[in-house]
Design an enzyme around this catalytic site. Structure first.
Site, PDB file in Angstrom:
ATOM      1  N   ALA A  35       2.367  -4.485  -8.350  1.00 18.90           N
ATOM      2  CA  ALA A  35       2.109  -3.494  -9.407  1.00 18.90           C
ATOM      3  C   ALA A  35       0.667  -3.007  -9.435  1.00 18.90           C
ATOM      4  CB  ALA A  35       2.471  -4.089 -10.770  1.00 18.90           C
ATOM      5  N   CYS A  37     -19.973  -9.528   4.563  1.00 19.92           N
ATOM      6  CA  CYS A  37     -20.803 -10.729   4.489  1.00 19.92           C
ATOM      7  C   CYS A  37     -20.502 -11.497   3.226  1.00 19.92           C
ATOM      8  CB  CYS A  37     -22.274 -10.353   4.492  1.00 19.92           C
ATOM      9  SG  CYS A  37     -22.853  -9.917   6.123  1.00 19.92           S
ATOM     10  N   GLN A  73       0.823  -1.217   0.000  1.00 16.55           N
ATOM     11  CA  GLN A  73       0.000   0.000   0.000  1.00 16.55           C
ATOM     12  C   GLN A  73       0.852   1.261   0.000  1.00 16.55           C
ATOM     13  OE1 GLN A  73      -3.257   0.221  -0.387  1.00 16.55           O
ATOM     14  NE2 GLN A  73      -3.692  -1.969  -0.272  1.00 16.55           N
TER      15      GLN A  73
END
Lengths: 95, 391
Positions: free
Chosen positions: B207, B332, B186
């Site tokens: 990438a 969920c 990140q």
């Protein structure tokens, strides 16, 4: 099948246009029973209010509110239609 | 309907300049980099150029770059790669690592390794004292992510590296030598990636978070750090990641990294303004909303908020219906039903985790997109709160 939405069409319909929601606080005596199930920590809580016909012993009205994901909201909406629809579910069947 | 994509931490689109850089390698220069004929040489030259470029962009040597198929594989190669060298020992990881780090650690626990999971403070930053106290004579690996994928919290990587270096000096132990791995997947688009300055021994980069193609990434492995391969085959990537090289993908990765390094300072500045504008307005306009993570030690593109009584998945799907793509730590439909381990590690309740939503901005994000989101978000929140059984 090419799906444009994550759940089924029925879920979509009931999620965006939920039926039988109680958008306000109930008036005193408006309902005969209420119940709540679930846990916010688990991500789902459903609250329901019932109006029972004393003569026929059937559920005449089911109102609800749900905290949860799309399938939780949609299935409560669907459930309310199944229980209160077609003259209402008999109390003995609901037990 | 116009779509506004605010889920850049999930993935980014392919930059057209990256696509152009990949173009020669589909039909024209398609050779196998292991072949001895001209086609092979052409592919090998391209591969070598990309490797040099990637290495230079992070101040490493070309032989320290192992191309993999992405972030998860790089993390797995780092963790199992080190663990399989030592066969036993202790691993330290933070509680808010990506599952690509946590699940390998859990697997190694089953195999007899000890794993210490470090707490983070309420803003998501690792406690350096706890790290210091957790280092033991049998520690073989410390894996702490550079920036968190959910809340964008940036860890003090240089300080962590320093603590580990000092520990090594004070506890010279040839049998167990702790290496430092960071998952920089990140961080790659926004933070300093100079491995000399950072002081890391292993670093994962992907990438597809930096406007490059999916299915390609690399693991930086400092010279002298011995790791075992996870798969076996033809000996490519110094035998650490065999298999015919994805030359097109590697050329794309190299170009994507080059562009993101070049544009990073200006783009980071631009996004910090938009990020703070979005976060500030949500907190102001929506009662019962709280920012998750650190106010400033966070990625320039990350806004993560908990909106009380509003379940994350429902909010994401209502926003999706209005043209906005974002994500949630409540899931969920994902393979895990558990609420985000990152939000709960901040000391928040599982309910808070279910009510969290993440917006991650990107190169195409403009102020008018944020304004549109701020216009529709309060209405959707109000609607879902009316439907909600909890307050």
């Amino acid at each position: 099948m090419n799906k444009e939405w994550i759940y089924s069409e029925t879920v979509k319909k009931n999620f965006f246009n939920p039926r039988n929601i109680l958008l306000r606080e109930p008036k005193p005596g408006e309902f005969d029973a209420e119940g709540m199930v679930g846990n916010p920590a688990c991500g789902d809580v459903m609250k329901m209010w019932f109006k029972i016909d004393p003569k026929t012993q059937r559920i005449k009205k089911l109102k609800w509110r749900t905290f949860g994901c799309a399938s939780a909201i949609a299935s409560t909406s669907m459930f309310s239609q199944m229980v209160a629809g077609k003259g209402g579910m008999k109390l003995e069947d609901a037990e | 309907m116009k779509r506004i994509y605010l889920d850049h931490a999930a993935t980014t689109c392919l930059d057209s300049r990256v696509k152009a850089a990949m173009e020669p390698f589909w039909r024209k220069n398609f050779g196998n980099a292991s072949s001895i004929h001209k086609e092979g040489c052409d592919a090998r030259n391209a591969l070598s150029l990309s490797r040099k470029a990637v290495a230079s962009l992070i101040s490493a040597s070309p032989d320290e770059i192992i191309f993999t198929n992405g972030g998860t594989e790089s993390d797995n190669l780092a963790i199992f790669g080190v663990a399989n060298q030592y066969k036993k020992g202790r691993i330290i990881a933070s509680k808010i690592e990506h599952h690509a780090v946590l699940n390998p650690c859990e697997e190694l626990e089953k195999q007899g390794f000890d794993v210490t999971y470090l707490n983070v403070d309420r803003s998501g930053i690792v406690d350096l004292r706890e790290l210091k106290n957790s280092l033991r004579k049998d520690t073989i690996l410390i894996s702490i992510m550079y920036a968190n994928n959910e809340i964008g919290a940036i860890q003090p990587i240089r300080e962590i590296a320093k603590i580990i270096r000092e520990f090594r000096k004070q506890n010279p132990n040839p049998a167990f030598f702790p290496f430092f791995h960071t998952d920089a997947v990140q961080a790659a688009g926004y933070l300093d990636l100079n491995v000399q300055r950072l002081g890391v021994d292993l670093m994962s980069v992907n990438a597809s978070k930096i406007y490059g193609p999916k299915g390609i990434g690399f693991l930086y492995v400092r010279r002298g750090v011995k790791i075992s391969p996870l798969i076996f085959g033809g000996g490519q990537e110094r035998g650490l990641r065999p298999g015919t090289e994805n030359v097109a993908g590697i050329a794309g990765l190299s170009k994507a990294l080059e562009i993101s390094r070049e544009e990073q300072p200006k783009e980071s500045k631009r996004l910090v303004v938009l990020r703070d504008y979005l976060a500030g307005n949500i907190l102001e306009k929506i009662p019962g909303s709280v920012l998750n993570g650190h106010p400033t030690l966070r990625l320039p593109n990350n806004v993560n908020v908990t909106i009380s009584s509003v379940e994350g998945e429902s909010l994401v799907l209502y926003l999706d219906a209005q043209g906005i793509a974002c994500s949630t730590g409540s899931a969920c439909t994902s393979s895990s039903l558990e609420p985000s381990h990152v939000i709960t590690a901040l000391g928040k309740s599982e309910e808070d985790a279910h009510c969290s939503v993440r917006f991650t901005l990107g190169r195409e994000t403009q102020r008018k997109d944020i304004d549109y989101l701020l216009e529709i978000l309060p209405e959707i929140v109000e609607k879902l709160r009316k439907v909600s059984a909890i307050t």
